[in-house]
Structures are given as structure tokens and as C-alpha cells.
Design an enzyme around this catalytic site. Structure first.
Site, short mmCIF file in Angstrom:
data_model
loop_
_atom_site.label_atom_id
_atom_site.label_comp_id
_atom_site.label_asym_id
_atom_site.label_seq_id
_atom_site.Cartn_x
_atom_site.Cartn_y
_atom_site.Cartn_z
N THR B 53 0.87 -1.17 0.00
CA THR B 53 0.00 0.00 0.00
C THR B 53 0.90 1.22 0.00
OG1 THR B 53 -1.83 1.15 1.05
CG2 THR B 53 -0.41 -0.12 2.52
N GLU B 54 0.61 2.16 -0.89
CA GLU B 54 1.60 3.20 -1.19
C GLU B 54 1.85 4.16 -0.03
OE1 GLU B 54 -1.19 2.54 -2.93
OE2 GLU B 54 -2.16 4.38 -3.67
#
Lengths: 236, 219, 236, 219
Positions: B53-54
């Protein structure tokens, strides 16, 4: 002796001046230095340029700073989120400026600002409206845009533990933009959950070395933004 | 739901399930918000997939059990998640280095439009009164090795989302490899939209009527 | 299931091909993956381009790889150090090529290679012979040179502990170039002092996330280069 | 030693001591190899100075006690060191971000030549048969806020190292602020080499005879 701890959030933000660029950590509420932001509201500096991934929610924290009319311009990747009403209203009525930056480009521009890199090339946004007006160049047959470093006069960030040298460790995904903002600001102001003795943080695990930090204020039990929003709280 | 169930084709779960089938063991995957998020729960057993997840986590797990929630352990959609054994946290510049540097194998995104050349529009209608918001979408499509899309085949108004050219502002040019819709699985090829699989009860003609751009039948 | 561990150093380096660019971690002996380098000597791939800060010492490790005639070109910042005889001799007789890069530019070019940045500007080397032939440009009144990303086909690095996903932690200043080399290589090969259970490394303390790692081989008691040199050892 | 003791002026220790006097409390400092390394031990008591070594350590301490040596805890000169409480380790790109990003307050370097405009040459004689080696010197002079030099005033052959223009290849242009030699402390000013302090027994004329470029007496 080096002791970067200061007694209060008010003291920590006292020299933030009108027109300053302020980098504010956090991705949504995770990592948002809400007590420092509230101190900045009390302090009252105006016409700020604020860099944050979002624009806050409800009427506390970053949203409250914007609502209080202190922010002339936002630089962010995603200005609308759940419970974000303040920024959209001001933006639609032309009372606040927006520079929209892809999230990874925003992070990299900050890192570049902190690392003494004035500009770099990235493929992100090529062929889109966000590349318009930007210099483009091809390397090995692929097109890239030139992006400029982004620096702050101040950074406001939150961490889990700090020592008097300003070494920081974070909590889970609250880390997000804080390390690159600490690098990119002339004066980095930190709220920490705990101030620990020098040497208590294993040198192998320090995420932000103290060289990037100027002031540390302890906020042992920081408010949780989503709870305040759920309670309908309004700051100040 | 009633609307969906009255139509032929796959529902949201089946779309996510179909996309999950194609995720190989050992892949590093970034899932967008919406139907893409659902993909994780349908990856066939025996495959170990690592989710990125960025906002700074590799090894993201499912939503937390009640009482285990941490508002500072969230995904890019700002929903609370967990971290699996083998996870790591990192800052935003390192996270997007993974994306921009082509270290993520696959990302699964939603779409407003996909053109027959693989152009993707998924961040803005271009309406002058809308608040523009891009997030990490442009970084993902520019950096991730394989970009696939999950989307309803048509808009609520019945307009095709697969088009000859996007009318909405682009997220990236020639970036999409494959599209999973409620009606079909479609690859992007130099010749146009290539049907890979039709949902039960969907004919090629039915699909063609609902698709802009050049649609090629299964060979 | 993801298991990046491999049984031997020989197996780990078996597909390194002639002409490959190989990034080798270490600053002097600190962090030098000496067992992987010796496996590469046994393997015999030739005409390699090797990136390392130095050129090794004595007749073991990197110096032995060079001495064995496997390296056509070195990219480094400081090719002469104490006990470094092999490279100077080959260089002076024109049998090995050298690309000299300032140390920080070398690190940043590798980081850029790993981060998908094809090129960046830096003030380092402006006005010196190392800026000759490089594009220059002014930002805010200061001159900068354009530097290109540097990538590897393979990286050979050493760490302290690893898990089967390839998450790594390092030992003190042995960390040096390893994290950016892991990012910059297509195939990253690691020798670790210990392979630990998944979950044994605190996610807050992982330095190199597994996404940058392809193979991990356990070398529980790695040789110490300076000791081998003091003993007059010659590899193979 | 006999050579040094037969000359007037400061010896190496005194040079290091004089440079140490100017290091303020709380400074982040990078020390080069040679005499610069000696500076740390002479910083006046009561000042806390944090040493950076570009191979990835902030908070570097003195050499280790016997039996405490770790060949993987070294400084940029590859000598074994220690880490003090409050230290941190980081990788090379982060380390040079500190340098290039102007976070290090001061670096103290050796020199082969310094010109009256503050150009520094300290990495190569330019001789065609020498192995060129630059290390981190160019990064340091380009990035650190204040760059000072400690050097013998003249070469072993008696040639001035302070010159009107460097004949050796440059490390950086207009980067040096102050020079500590065995004979004097000298600032770089737009007007030339400005004497700040003369070593005991050294006259301005004595200094001028041994200095290339324009030398200005103490005002």
C-alpha cells in the site's frame, strides 16, 4: 549540550511567519501532528503555503487551519476525502489556491529538496494534463517530465519516540511523509509521543536522524482526528 | 444490488474472483480502491501474494478484528488494515521508489474509461467545478510492471467505458494490459480490445454493442 | 509460498553472465559479500562491469575477482586504498577500464536507478574535471550537472539477518551501499549471517524490504577480509 | 618530527586544536582524513559536537578500546571507530543526502592547494600515471555549509599551497571559507587571503613569502 526539546507546542511554532511554506506530515489522520497544527492556529500566522497529501477532515487539525483562513495555497495529491468539506468550499469559491501533484512525485520532490537535488526526471504524469507546461525529455526511448525540488520553511510532523538529539522513530503507517518532510524543511518541528533518554533508541532503527530535526515537543496523548470529527468538534 | 442481479454477467465478487485467478504466486501487488480491494480475498489457496500500500506498508493483511484497530495502520484508501508476518514499514519516497522503479509486479485499478490503445482515465471527469484529486494513480500506472483494470463494462447511464479514445483527462497513456468487467475479460493488443473470456450468457455481439473502439472476438 | 533462500553461494550466482553489470556492496571490507564474490570467481563469468566504492584489497574478495581477469570495467569513487595492489597494476597497464564517480553521486545514481528516476541534477563535481562532457544547467543561480541513473543486472550484498521474503537488516556501517544496490539491480543476491523466521524482524526496523531481494544464502560465519589479507591469503 | 620542531609555527596538534576552537556547540561536523581527524579530540569541553562519517554513521565516537573493535564499524578513512549514545546508521544515499542537502554544518578537509578565490584541489595531482581517486570530497565541498581546510602552509618541497590559482585539478570552485595552517589562520574573502591570526613567531612578511595569491594583513 544539544537539547532540542521545547516546553510546549506554542513555543515550538512561535516563529512561523506569515507567508511561510509549511510541510505538514500525515496521510489522512495517520501521522497528522494535530497538536502542532492547533498551536499554529492559536499562533495565527497567515498566507501560508501548506504541503500535505490531503486537506484534512471535519473542523479540526489541517481542515481547521484552512477554515481559519491561514492557508493561501495547498500543495497536495488528494484534496478531497471523506469528511473533507472545508477545502472544497473554499476552492470552489476561489478563496484558496491548489497545486495538484501526483503522490509519488510529491514525495520525491520533498526528498529531492532535502537531498540537495534541484530537479529530477520522472515518467509519472507524462501524457496527462498534469504534465502540461512541464519540460519533457526522452531517456532510452521513454518520455519523462522534469520535476523541481520542493522545500519548506518549516515542517510539522509527529513521531512515536524521540531523544534530545532529535532522533525519531514512527508508528506504523503514520511514518508516511514525515521523514522526507523533516529532510526538506529549514526548521523541522516534531511532536513526539515520548521523549526518551539518549541511547534508548537503537541506532540501527532510527528512521529520522537528529540532523534533520530542530525542535521536539512531547505530546504524550495526541488527539485522534477521526474521534474529534465523529464528536463534531470544531477548533478553536 | 437489484440492478446488478437483474443483468447478465458477473457481479462484483465474481469480477474480483476472476481477476484474482490471474495473480501468480509470489507477486507483489498494489490494489486500488473499490472492487480492486476485494481481489485479495479471492486469490486461490496456495499462492502467497504480498500486498503493497503506497502509504508505506509492504505485507498488508486483511482488516483488523474488532478491538485490534489502529487508526495509524491504514491503507491508501484510509481504511484500517493489518500487517502480516514479514511486513515492513517505510516512508513515502521509499514507497513510491518501489512503484516508480518497477518493483511492483501488478496493480489493479478502477477506471472511468480505457481506450483501445490502453490509455486510462480514472481520476477526473474534467468538469470545471470538480475538485481535482489524483493521489497515487499516475505514479502507479507509470511505474508498475503490469496494470490491469476492474470496472463495470458500462457507466450507470449505459455508456461504454471501453472507448476508442478517452474523453476524460488521462491518468496514463498506453498503460493498461487487461480489463476485467462484469461482461468479459479483455486484453489490450496492438489491434484493439481482444476478448479473452466472456461472462456466462454474454455473447460477442452483446459485448460489441456495449463497447467503444475496436473489439476482437476470441481467436 | 515465497522462499527466496537458496542452498549455496554457488547456486546463488550461477546465472551471472559474461558482460553483466554487477553491483557489489561494501565500503572497504565493511559489508563486502566476500563469500558471494568467491563464488563468482569459481563461477567464472567474465568481462563484468563492477560497481563498488573501492577495488578491494590483498588477493581475496573483490581484488581477487579483478586479479582473476573477470572485470573489464570498474565504476567506483576510490580505487586505491591500503593493501590495494591489484587494480592499480591492471589500470596502469591499460588492462582495466575505470569510471570514477564522486561517492555521493555514485550512491544517488544507484538510488535513482532503483527508484525509476532516469536522471537528476547535482552540484557535486561542478567546475572540476569530473564534470567535463556532462550537461550543465543552472537552477536558482547555481550550476548543476546532469547525472544518469545507474542500474545493475545483479547485486551481491551482505546483511546481518534476513527472512524468507528477503527482508534485511544490516550491521552498523556494513549497511553502506547495500540498500541502494538492492534497489538498483534486476537480481539481488544476498548473503546473510542468519536466516530468521518470517515475522522475527520487527517491521519498523526492516532496512531493505523483501521486494528488492531475489535470493538469500546463509553464510553464518563470513570471512573477515582484513584477516585474510593479513594472513597473505590468495583466492582461489 | 625533527623537521617540524625545527620550524616556527604550530605543529599538527596545535593546528587541530586551533581549528577545534572554532567549532560551535551543537554542530554537525564531517572530518576528513589526516590532521582533520585529530580535531575531534580538541573540541573545548562543554561543547557537544556530532560527527558524521559519510559511510553511514552520525554520532561517531573515538577509536574503540582494545577488544571492542568491530571491522564493520569504521569511518570514511576505514579506521575502526565507535558509536556514541544518540547515534544512527543509514545507507549511503541517505548519508550523502545529509551532505548534498546542506545539513552538515562544517567539514574540515586536507588540501593540496587552495586558491585565493577559495577553489580547493585535494584529490589529484593530475599526473597521468596516478590512479585517480576522489571519494566523497567533491560531494562534501559542494554540499556542506561551511568548508574549512587544515594543511601545512607549504609543501614538503617548500612550495606554497595557498596560490592565486590552483594548478592541480579542482575538487570544487569557491568552496573554502577558512584555512588553518602551521603558520596562520586565514579567511577567504572577496579581496583575497585575509590573515585572521598568526602562529607564534610568524610575521606577516614571513607568511607572505610563503603564500601565493593576494595576502591581506590583519586589519
Amino acid at each position: 549540550m544539544i537539547d532540542k526539546s521545547v516546553g510546549s507546542a506554542a513555543e515550538a511554532v512561535a516563529d512561523i511567519y506569515d507567508g511561510a511554506t509549511v510541510l505538514i506530515g500525515g496521510f489522512g489522520e495517520a501521522g497528522s501532528p494535530i497538536e502542532l497544527i492547533h498551536a499554529l492556529i492559536d499562533h495565527g500566522a497567515r498566507n501560508l503555503t501548506v504541503v500535505n497529501n490531503n486537506t484534512g477532515s471535519g473542523h479540526v487539525g489541517l481542515a481547521a487551519l484552512i477554515e481559519n483562513g491561514q492557508v493561501g495555497k495547498m500543495i497536495c495529491s488528494y484534496p478531497r476525502t471523506t469528511n473533507s468539506m472545508v477545502f472544497p468550499e473554499l476552492y470552489c469559491s476561489g478563496r484558496i489556491e491548489l497545486e495538484l501533484v501526483p503522490q509519488g512525485t510529491l514525495a520525491e520532490r520533498l526528498r529531492a529538496g532535502g537531498a540537495g537535488i534541484p530537479a529530477f526526471y520522472t515518467a509519472t504524469s507524462v501524457g496527462t494534463p498534469l504534465a502540461e507546461g512541464k519540460e519533457q525529455r526522452s531517456f532510452d526511448g521513454r518520455d519523462y517530465v522534469l520535476e523541481q525540488a520542493l522545500k519548506g520553511d518549516f515542517a510539522l510532523i509527529k513521531c512515536e519516540r524521540a531523544d534530545r538529539h532529535g532522533n525519531l522513530v514512527y508508528h506504523k503507517t503514520a511514518r508516511n511523509f514525515a521523514p522526507v518532510m523533516a529532510m526538506a524543511a529549514r526548521t523541522t518541528i516534531v511532536q513526539t509521543g515520548a521523549l526518551v533518554a539518549l541511547g534508548a533508541i537503537d541506532p540501527e532503527t532510527v528512521i529520522t536522524p537528529g540532523i534533520f530535526v530542530n525542535r521536539v515537543v512531547t505530546v504524550a496523548e495526541p488527539a485522534q482526528e477521526s474521534k474529534l470529527v465523529a464528536q463534531g468538534r470544531i477548533y478553536p | 444490488m437489484s440492478k446488478e442481479s437483474s443483468r447478465i454477467g458477473w457481479n462484483r465478487e465474481a469480477m474480483a474472483k476472476r481477476a484474482a485467478l490471474d495473480i501468480p504466486d509470489g507477486a507483489y501487488v498494489n490494489l486500488g480502491i473499490g472492487i480492486p480491494e476485494m481481489v485479495a480475498q479471492y486469490v486461490p489457496e496456495g499462492r502467497e501474494v504480498i500486498y503493497h500500500t503506497e502509504n508505506g506498508l509492504l505485507g498488508m493483511g486483511p482488516p483488523p478484528a474488532a478491538g485490534e484497530e489502529d487508526p495509524e495502520l491504514i491503507n491508501a484508501g484510509k481504511k484500517m488494515v493489518t500487517a502480516l508476518p514479514g511486513a515492513s514499514y517505510f516512508h513515502h519516497a521509499d514507497s513510491f521508489a518501489m512503484i516508480r522503479g518497477q518493483h511492483i509486479d501488478l496493480c489493479v485499478l478502477g477506471a472511468m474509461q480505457v481506450s483501445e490503445r490502453g490509455d486510462l482515465a480514472n481520476w477526473s471527469t474534467g468538469a470545471s467545478d470538480a475538485i481535482p484529486a489524483v493521489g497515487g494513480a499516475m505514479d502507479l500506472v507509470a511505474g508498475v510492471r503490469t496494470v490491469v483494470v476492474i470496472t463495470q463494462h458500462c457507466t450507470n447511464a449505459g455508456e461504454p467505458k471501453l472507448v476508442d479514445a478517452c474523453s476524460y483527462p488521462l491518468t496514463g497513456k498506453a498503460v493498461v494490459s487487461r480489463i476485467y468487467t462484469d461482461l468479459a475479460v479483455i486484453d489490450l493488443t496492438p489491434a484493439g480490445f481482444q476478448v479473452v473470456e466472456l461472462a456466462p450468457g454474454v455473447s460477442f455481439d452483446y459485448l460489441r454493442q456495449r463497447t467503444g473502439g475496436k473489439l476482437l472476438p476470441r481467436p
